[in-house]
Design a protein around this motif. Structure first.
Motif, PDB file in Angstrom:
ATOM      1  N   ASP A  98      30.482  32.259  -9.280  1.00 54.56           N
ATOM      2  CA  ASP A  98      31.264  33.491  -9.173  1.00 54.56           C
ATOM      3  C   ASP A  98      30.449  34.609  -8.530  1.00 54.56           C
ATOM      4  N   ALA A  99      29.166  34.651  -8.852  1.00 52.23           N
ATOM      5  CA  ALA A  99      28.287  35.645  -8.240  1.00 52.23           C
ATOM      6  C   ALA A  99      28.185  35.416  -6.737  1.00 52.23           C
ATOM      7  N   THR A 100      28.117  34.148  -6.330  1.00 49.81           N
ATOM      8  CA  THR A 100      28.030  33.819  -4.911  1.00 49.81           C
ATOM      9  C   THR A 100      29.288  34.276  -4.180  1.00 49.81           C
ATOM     10  N   ARG A 101      30.441  34.010  -4.783  1.00 47.84           N
ATOM     11  CA  ARG A 101      31.706  34.406  -4.131  1.00 47.84           C
ATOM     12  C   ARG A 101      31.827  35.925  -4.071  1.00 47.84           C
ATOM     13  N   ALA A 102      31.438  36.613  -5.128  1.00 46.03           N
ATOM     14  CA  ALA A 102      31.496  38.076  -5.131  1.00 46.03           C
ATOM     15  C   ALA A 102      30.545  38.651  -4.088  1.00 46.03           C
ATOM     16  N   TRP A 103      29.374  38.033  -3.939  1.00 43.86           N
ATOM     17  CA  TRP A 103      28.417  38.514  -2.937  1.00 43.86           C
ATOM     18  C   TRP A 103      28.957  38.311  -1.530  1.00 43.86           C
ATOM     19  N   MET A 104      29.647  37.211  -1.292  1.00 42.00           N
ATOM     20  CA  MET A 104      30.257  36.991   0.022  1.00 42.00           C
ATOM     21  C   MET A 104      31.204  38.134   0.381  1.00 42.00           C
ATOM     22  N   ASP A 105      31.998  38.584  -0.584  1.00 40.70           N
ATOM     23  CA  ASP A 105      32.897  39.709  -0.346  1.00 40.70           C
ATOM     24  C   ASP A 105      32.110  40.955   0.042  1.00 40.70           C
ATOM     25  N   ASP A 190      36.804  31.436   0.611  1.00 41.35           N
ATOM     26  CA  ASP A 190      37.126  30.442  -0.414  1.00 41.35           C
ATOM     27  C   ASP A 190      36.857  29.028   0.106  1.00 41.35           C
ATOM     28  N   LEU A 191      37.219  28.776   1.365  1.00 40.62           N
ATOM     29  CA  LEU A 191      36.960  27.463   1.962  1.00 40.62           C
ATOM     30  C   LEU A 191      35.463  27.200   2.067  1.00 40.62           C
ATOM     31  N   LEU A 192      34.724  28.222   2.447  1.00 42.66           N
ATOM     32  CA  LEU A 192      33.270  28.073   2.540  1.00 42.66           C
ATOM     33  C   LEU A 192      32.675  27.761   1.176  1.00 42.66           C
ATOM     34  N   LEU A 193      33.147  28.439   0.148  1.00 42.51           N
ATOM     35  CA  LEU A 193      32.636  28.179  -1.194  1.00 42.51           C
ATOM     36  C   LEU A 193      32.980  26.759  -1.641  1.00 42.51           C
ATOM     37  N   ASP A 194      34.160  26.267  -1.283  1.00 39.76           N
ATOM     38  CA  ASP A 194      34.513  24.880  -1.599  1.00 39.76           C
ATOM     39  C   ASP A 194      33.513  23.916  -0.963  1.00 39.76           C
ATOM     40  N   GLY A 195      33.088  24.236   0.266  1.00 37.78           N
ATOM     41  CA  GLY A 195      32.083  23.387   0.911  1.00 37.78           C
ATOM     42  C   GLY A 195      30.744  23.425   0.203  1.00 37.78           C
ATOM     43  N   LEU A 196      30.411  24.557  -0.388  1.00 37.49           N
ATOM     44  CA  LEU A 196      29.166  24.657  -1.143  1.00 37.49           C
ATOM     45  C   LEU A 196      29.242  23.912  -2.473  1.00 37.49           C
TER      46      LEU A 196
END
Length: 200
Positions: A98-105, A190-196
């Motif tokens: 969740d931290a990774t996704r929030a940082w992407m934003d 979101d797609l990028l995070l799915d790849g991670l």
């Protein structure tokens, strides 16, 4: 926090004034590119208008930033530092994924703001400055911190290079970096995070 032209720590009031100038400059420089104001004629804001917006005298602005280029470079570096410092702060509050996704934003928002400052940053480069020095290393370190935390708890794959992720997010900003495309940018992230998350 140190002074712009020396190593002495800034007094609290001086630090506050510097922060006010940086915040106003960031907003007005970004607004100018969209034609929403800032300089009194739809163009790039003047240093006088930035000082007025910040609620400080022009002399105060010049004490911290002797030239327009120095101010623009400081604005960019201040925003970059805030983005990079957000990584450990988010990990303190959220699970690594969740931290990774929030940082992407946050990074996408930073890139959108940087595009708003494009003309001002080009002027800094033309004057011999290099606002982007060390940017990639700082951003890569922030991403690596997030990836390592995600890999440690099993939420993210372990074979991903931080620089590849940085380039991928930058690509999202390149193709969907307009404010009107922010929703699409979120879907791409979101797609990028799915790849991670994918475990080969």
């Amino acid at each position: 926090m140190t002074a712009a032209n020396g190593d002495r720590p800034l007094r609290a009031d001086a630090r506050r004034n510097r922060d006010l100038v940086l915040a106003s400059a960031m907003r007005l420089l970004s607004d100018a590119s969209s034609g929403s104001g800032g300089g009194g004629g739809g163009g790039s804001p003047t240093l006088d208008s930035i000082a007025k917006d910040a609620g400080v005298g022009i002399g105060t602005l010049y004490r911290h930033f002797p030239t327009r280029e120095a101010l623009v470079e400081a604005v960019y570096r201040n925003e970059l530092t805030a983005v990079c410092d957000a990584a450990p702060a988010l990990l303190d509050e959220l699970a690594p994924v969740d931290a990774t996704r929030a940082w992407m934003d946050r990074y996408i928002d930073f890139m959108i703001a940087k595009q708003g400052m494009a003309d001002a940053l080009r002027a800094v480069i033309a004057s011999g400055g290099n606002p982007y020095a060390h940017s990639r290393d700082l951003l890569g370190s922030a991403i690596k911190l997030l990836l390592d935390a995600g890999a440690a708890d099993g939420a993210l794959r372990k074979d991903v290079d931080a620089d590849d992720v940085l380039v991928s997010i930058s690509g999202v900003a390149l193709v969907a970096g307009e404010p009107s495309m922010r929703e699409q940018a979120g879907r791409l992230l979101d797609l990028l995070l799915d790849g991670l998350r994918y475990k080969p």
